[in-house]
Write a protein that holds these residues in place. Structure first.
Motif, PDB file in Angstrom:
ATOM      1  N   VAL A 148      14.354 -14.018 113.625  1.00  0.00           N
ATOM      2  CA  VAL A 148      15.510 -13.581 114.406  1.00  0.00           C
ATOM      3  C   VAL A 148      15.894 -12.190 113.914  1.00  0.00           C
ATOM      4  CG1 VAL A 148      16.381 -15.910 114.833  1.00  0.00           C
ATOM      5  CG2 VAL A 148      17.127 -14.677 112.796  1.00  0.00           C
ATOM      6  N   PRO A 149      16.425 -11.346 114.783  1.00  0.00           N
ATOM      7  CA  PRO A 149      16.839 -10.005 114.341  1.00  0.00           C
ATOM      8  C   PRO A 149      18.093 -10.076 113.473  1.00  0.00           C
ATOM      9  CG  PRO A 149      17.411 -10.352 116.649  1.00  0.00           C
ATOM     10  CD  PRO A 149      16.590 -11.531 116.235  1.00  0.00           C
ATOM     11  N   THR A 150      18.168  -9.206 112.499  1.00  0.00           N
ATOM     12  CA  THR A 150      19.359  -9.092 111.670  1.00  0.00           C
ATOM     13  C   THR A 150      19.504  -7.641 111.227  1.00  0.00           C
ATOM     14  OG1 THR A 150      20.551 -10.077 109.799  1.00  0.00           O
ATOM     15  CG2 THR A 150      18.225  -9.556 109.450  1.00  0.00           C
ATOM     16  N   ILE A 151      20.670  -7.303 110.749  1.00  0.00           N
ATOM     17  CA  ILE A 151      20.980  -5.918 110.375  1.00  0.00           C
ATOM     18  C   ILE A 151      20.941  -5.772 108.860  1.00  0.00           C
ATOM     19  CG2 ILE A 151      22.792  -4.158 110.371  1.00  0.00           C
ATOM     20  CD1 ILE A 151      23.747  -5.272 113.043  1.00  0.00           C
ATOM     21  N   LEU A 152      20.400  -4.669 108.403  1.00  0.00           N
ATOM     22  CA  LEU A 152      20.459  -4.334 106.983  1.00  0.00           C
ATOM     23  C   LEU A 152      21.483  -3.218 106.806  1.00  0.00           C
ATOM     24  CD1 LEU A 152      19.262  -4.821 104.133  1.00  0.00           C
ATOM     25  CD2 LEU A 152      17.764  -2.861 104.580  1.00  0.00           C
ATOM     26  N   ARG A 153      22.475  -3.463 105.954  1.00  0.00           N
ATOM     27  CA  ARG A 153      23.519  -2.485 105.691  1.00  0.00           C
ATOM     28  C   ARG A 153      23.319  -1.848 104.319  1.00  0.00           C
ATOM     29  NH1 ARG A 153      28.198  -6.815 107.276  1.00  0.00           N
ATOM     30  NH2 ARG A 153      27.360  -7.716 105.360  1.00  0.00           N
ATOM     31  N   LYS A 154      23.955  -0.729 104.130  1.00  0.00           N
ATOM     32  CA  LYS A 154      23.931  -0.097 102.806  1.00  0.00           C
ATOM     33  C   LYS A 154      24.723  -0.976 101.849  1.00  0.00           C
ATOM     34  CE  LYS A 154      25.075   4.201 100.397  1.00  0.00           C
ATOM     35  NZ  LYS A 154      23.792   4.234  99.676  1.00  0.00           N
ATOM     36  N   ASP A 155      24.121  -1.298 100.707  1.00  0.00           N
ATOM     37  CA  ASP A 155      24.800  -2.210  99.786  1.00  0.00           C
ATOM     38  C   ASP A 155      26.040  -1.533  99.180  1.00  0.00           C
ATOM     39  OD1 ASP A 155      24.258  -1.035  97.039  1.00  0.00           O
ATOM     40  OD2 ASP A 155      22.193  -1.294  97.689  1.00  0.00           O
ATOM     41  N   GLY A 156      26.932  -2.368  98.652  1.00  0.00           N
ATOM     42  CA  GLY A 156      28.200  -1.864  98.133  1.00  0.00           C
ATOM     43  C   GLY A 156      28.245  -1.698  96.633  1.00  0.00           C
ATOM     44  N   ARG A 157      27.092  -1.631  95.990  1.00  0.00           N
ATOM     45  CA  ARG A 157      27.070  -1.495  94.534  1.00  0.00           C
ATOM     46  C   ARG A 157      27.478  -0.088  94.088  1.00  0.00           C
ATOM     47  NH1 ARG A 157      21.584  -3.772  95.172  1.00  0.00           N
ATOM     48  NH2 ARG A 157      21.584  -5.981  94.629  1.00  0.00           N
ATOM     49  N   ASP A 158      27.914  -0.009  92.839  1.00  0.00           N
ATOM     50  CA  ASP A 158      28.157   1.291  92.209  1.00  0.00           C
ATOM     51  C   ASP A 158      27.126   1.551  91.113  1.00  0.00           C
ATOM     52  OD1 ASP A 158      28.939  -0.622  90.420  1.00  0.00           O
ATOM     53  OD2 ASP A 158      30.853   0.336  89.886  1.00  0.00           O
ATOM     54  N   ARG A 159      25.988   0.861  91.209  1.00  0.00           N
ATOM     55  CA  ARG A 159      24.902   0.974  90.229  1.00  0.00           C
ATOM     56  C   ARG A 159      23.580   0.848  90.974  1.00  0.00           C
ATOM     57  NH1 ARG A 159      23.022  -4.009  90.393  1.00  0.00           N
ATOM     58  NH2 ARG A 159      24.449  -5.746  90.716  1.00  0.00           N
ATOM     59  N   TYR A 198      23.325  -7.698 103.521  1.00  0.00           N
ATOM     60  CA  TYR A 198      22.947  -8.607 104.605  1.00  0.00           C
ATOM     61  C   TYR A 198      24.172  -9.085 105.373  1.00  0.00           C
ATOM     62  CZ  TYR A 198      18.189  -8.666 102.905  1.00  0.00           C
ATOM     63  OH  TYR A 198      16.921  -8.293 102.549  1.00  0.00           O
ATOM     64  N   HIS A 199      24.003  -9.283 106.658  1.00  0.00           N
ATOM     65  CA  HIS A 199      25.091  -9.646 107.568  1.00  0.00           C
ATOM     66  C   HIS A 199      25.133 -11.166 107.689  1.00  0.00           C
ATOM     67  CE1 HIS A 199      27.927  -9.607 110.735  1.00  0.00           C
ATOM     68  NE2 HIS A 199      27.698  -8.376 111.152  1.00  0.00           N
ATOM     69  N   PHE A 200      25.989 -11.803 106.893  1.00  0.00           N
ATOM     70  CA  PHE A 200      26.089 -13.254 106.932  1.00  0.00           C
ATOM     71  C   PHE A 200      26.738 -13.756 108.220  1.00  0.00           C
ATOM     72  CE2 PHE A 200      25.570 -12.480 102.371  1.00  0.00           C
ATOM     73  CZ  PHE A 200      24.602 -13.420 102.066  1.00  0.00           C
ATOM     74  N   GLY A 201      27.317 -12.844 108.973  1.00  0.00           N
ATOM     75  CA  GLY A 201      27.840 -13.248 110.277  1.00  0.00           C
ATOM     76  C   GLY A 201      26.757 -13.653 111.249  1.00  0.00           C
ATOM     77  N   HIS A 202      25.482 -13.338 110.918  1.00  0.00           N
ATOM     78  CA  HIS A 202      24.356 -13.714 111.779  1.00  0.00           C
ATOM     79  C   HIS A 202      23.849 -15.118 111.494  1.00  0.00           C
ATOM     80  CE1 HIS A 202      23.222  -9.176 112.391  1.00  0.00           C
ATOM     81  NE2 HIS A 202      24.288  -9.548 113.080  1.00  0.00           N
ATOM     82  N   LEU A 203      24.463 -15.821 110.566  1.00  0.00           N
ATOM     83  CA  LEU A 203      23.919 -17.127 110.192  1.00  0.00           C
ATOM     84  C   LEU A 203      23.824 -18.128 111.346  1.00  0.00           C
ATOM     85  CD1 LEU A 203      26.288 -19.549 109.663  1.00  0.00           C
ATOM     86  CD2 LEU A 203      26.815 -18.051 107.739  1.00  0.00           C
ATOM     87  N   PRO A 204      24.699 -18.076 112.389  1.00  0.00           N
ATOM     88  CA  PRO A 204      24.540 -19.035 113.483  1.00  0.00           C
ATOM     89  C   PRO A 204      23.191 -18.941 114.193  1.00  0.00           C
ATOM     90  CG  PRO A 204      26.731 -18.088 113.547  1.00  0.00           C
ATOM     91  CD  PRO A 204      25.961 -17.315 112.534  1.00  0.00           C
ATOM     92  N   ARG A 205      22.622 -17.716 114.314  1.00  0.00           N
ATOM     93  CA  ARG A 205      21.329 -17.596 114.993  1.00  0.00           C
ATOM     94  C   ARG A 205      20.209 -18.241 114.174  1.00  0.00           C
ATOM     95  NH1 ARG A 205      21.032 -11.055 115.166  1.00  0.00           N
ATOM     96  NH2 ARG A 205      23.108 -11.478 116.054  1.00  0.00           N
ATOM     97  N   PHE A 206      20.346 -18.255 112.856  1.00  0.00           N
ATOM     98  CA  PHE A 206      19.370 -18.945 112.013  1.00  0.00           C
ATOM     99  C   PHE A 206      19.493 -20.465 112.194  1.00  0.00           C
ATOM    100  CE2 PHE A 206      19.759 -14.814 110.056  1.00  0.00           C
ATOM    101  CZ  PHE A 206      18.509 -14.550 109.527  1.00  0.00           C
ATOM    102  N   VAL A 207      20.726 -20.953 112.179  1.00  0.00           N
ATOM    103  CA  VAL A 207      20.958 -22.393 112.319  1.00  0.00           C
ATOM    104  C   VAL A 207      20.477 -22.878 113.687  1.00  0.00           C
ATOM    105  CG1 VAL A 207      22.734 -24.187 112.404  1.00  0.00           C
ATOM    106  CG2 VAL A 207      22.880 -22.372 110.693  1.00  0.00           C
ATOM    107  N   GLU A 208      20.679 -22.076 114.714  1.00  0.00           N
ATOM    108  CA  GLU A 208      20.239 -22.462 116.057  1.00  0.00           C
ATOM    109  C   GLU A 208      18.737 -22.717 116.092  1.00  0.00           C
ATOM    110  OE1 GLU A 208      20.142 -20.597 120.601  1.00  0.00           O
ATOM    111  OE2 GLU A 208      21.124 -19.504 118.956  1.00  0.00           O
ATOM    112  N   ARG A 209      17.957 -21.852 115.457  1.00  0.00           N
ATOM    113  CA  ARG A 209      16.499 -22.041 115.429  1.00  0.00           C
ATOM    114  C   ARG A 209      16.113 -23.251 114.585  1.00  0.00           C
ATOM    115  NH1 ARG A 209      13.483 -17.542 116.995  1.00  0.00           N
ATOM    116  NH2 ARG A 209      14.679 -16.401 118.570  1.00  0.00           N
ATOM    117  N   LEU A 210      16.817 -23.466 113.483  1.00  0.00           N
ATOM    118  CA  LEU A 210      16.529 -24.639 112.654  1.00  0.00           C
ATOM    119  C   LEU A 210      16.829 -25.920 113.408  1.00  0.00           C
ATOM    120  CD1 LEU A 210      17.977 -23.412 109.233  1.00  0.00           C
ATOM    121  CD2 LEU A 210      15.565 -23.766 109.765  1.00  0.00           C
ATOM    122  N   ARG A 211      17.914 -25.942 114.144  1.00  0.00           N
ATOM    123  CA  ARG A 211      18.246 -27.122 114.936  1.00  0.00           C
ATOM    124  C   ARG A 211      17.189 -27.396 115.997  1.00  0.00           C
ATOM    125  NH1 ARG A 211      24.578 -25.571 116.175  1.00  0.00           N
ATOM    126  NH2 ARG A 211      25.514 -26.373 114.219  1.00  0.00           N
ATOM    127  N   ALA A 212      16.553 -26.325 116.469  1.00  0.00           N
ATOM    128  CA  ALA A 212      15.525 -26.465 117.510  1.00  0.00           C
ATOM    129  C   ALA A 212      14.172 -26.886 116.948  1.00  0.00           C
ATOM    130  CB  ALA A 212      15.384 -25.148 118.269  1.00  0.00           C
TER     131      ALA A 212
END
Length: 405
Positions: free
Chosen positions: A214-225, A112-126
């Motif tokens: 809100v839209p967000t990106i799903l990335r390939k996880d970084g696990r080795d399992r 998950y892209h935690f850099g998108h957290l501001p768009r979540f906070v913006e909606r919560l503030r609204a």
């Protein structure tokens, strides 16, 4: 040292009062995520700093043995140990320790892209109570989601969720989502596994909370399992939870359909055999039609009882349409209708005995007498069920308040 009792209380306790100067807590459940936890924590903290959001990153560790705790602490997170196993327990324990007015949850596997957290906070503030990420709107990177999850599991479960609960959420199971601490308290979550993701959405909708996406990106996880998620098992758990929270679709609609089919087919068979092309339906089918009516009534009555109990227990809010006709389902009305059916059943049964007497109480043709016996038995059993259900509904309606008069 913290004992098991204290840890249990930490998991089940309500969200504490938020710190006056802390707006957001980012909660990351963690179980052996040494490869990715540092990057997730740093990404979230950088996003908080860049957006000027007063917040913290909290890692709810569910018993990691690979040093994830030390890595998270070194990256700047606050680590809270959660001894009781389970994804839901880890999240609930982390949320209980959160200090922010808003809470954002997301897995610590790098997907998950935690850099998108501001768009979540913006909606919560609204004014939003729950803000869901939508991976299908934001984009799914190659290899980030198995094809069966992307094209079968998630679309089907999301469609069922929209159908059952009349919500426009497009991605029911996105793990990146945010909500206010007050909304979380109102949800009163109970599940301890992966179903928690569904419970958050379902209760938000049922309690009339404001839910946005809100839209967000799903990335390939970084696990080795392999991931902790088991698609078929966890998918069934989500579906089962949605069915149990929607008696309308699990019991009411199937019950009404069974009753309607049984009554129509039975009414067509009572006068005599029913030829359908090369097939002729007779008293054997009449018996199964009666069984369908009984099962349908049981399912429909259970739907009413379970929904009333859920409203009474505070698990869901009352609906105007339900309250409108539910006031007519009184004990007295049930007794009158049930007694009428019992009387009709006795009348049909006596008619069958009278017919038998006219034959000298000898051998009979089943195709003749069963056209009276089966409807008579159906009315007797259905009437008794209606009376008993009415009494049980009356018990549920008793005032059980414990406050002093």
């Amino acid at each position: 040292m913290t004992g098991p009792g204290a840890l249990l209380r930490a998991v089940s306790a309500p969200v504490p009062s938020s710190a006056p100067d802390l707006e957001l807590t980012v909660v990351m459940p963690c179980l052996n995520e040494a490869l990715t936890i540092t990057g997730c924590v740093r990404e979230a903290m950088e996003a908080l700093a860049a957006a000027g959001i007063a917040g913290e990153v909290l890692v709810a560790d569910n018993g990691s043995t690979d040093g994830s705790q030390a890595l998270a602490t070194a990256a700047g997170a606050r680590v809270v140990p959660i001894a009781i196993k389970g994804y839901g327990n880890a999240l609930r324990g982390g949320i209980a320790a959160a200090r922010g007015r808003f809470i954002l949850m997301g897995d610590a596997d790098g997907s998950y892209h935690f850099g998108h957290l501001p768009r979540f906070v913006e909606r919560l503030r609204a004014g939003a109570d729950l803000v869901m990420g939508n991976r299908f709107l934001g984009g799914i990177e190659p290899g980030a989601m198995p094809w069966k999850n992307r094209h079968i599991g998630n679309p089907i479960l999301s469609f069922i969720g929209r159908l059952f609960f009349r919500t426009g959420i497009g991605d029911f199971h996105c793990g990146l989502r945010a909500f206010s601490a007050d909304a979380y308290r109102r949800m009163d979550l109970r599940t301890t596994g992966m179903e928690l993701a569904s419970e958050i959405v379902i209760k938000s909708v049922l309690f009339g909370l404001r839910v946005e996406e809100v839209p967000t990106i799903l990335r390939k996880d970084g696990r080795d399992r392999p991931p902790h998620l088991r698609p078929w098992r966890d998918g069934w758990r989500h579906l089962r939870f949605m069915l149990l929270f929607s008696p309308r679709w699990l019991f009411w609609y199937p019950g009404i359909l069974l009753m309607a089919v049984g009554l129509i087919l039975g009414a067509a068979l009572v006068p005599g055999p029913l030829p359908l092309g090369r097939i002729t339906l007779d008293v054997h089918t009449l018996l199964f039609a009666a069984v369908a009516v009984l099962i349908g009534f049981q399912a429909a009555s259970f739907a009413v009882l379970s929904k009333f109990f859920a409203i009474r227990a505070g698990l869901r809010r009352a609906e105007a349409g339900f309250d409108g006709w539910f006031r007519y389902l009184t004990l007295e009305a049930g007794l009158v209708c049930g007694s009428g059916l019992v009387a009709a059943g006795l009348g049909l049964s006596l008619g069958a005995v009278w017919f038998w007497g006219g034959q000298g109480f000898g051998r009979l043709q089943p195709a003749e007498t069963l056209r009276l016996v089966i409807p008579g038995a159906l009315c007797l059993v259905l009437g008794c069920q209606m009376i008993l259900t009415s009494f049980f509904l009356g018990v549920l309606r008793l005032d059980t308040r414990t406050d002093a008069a």
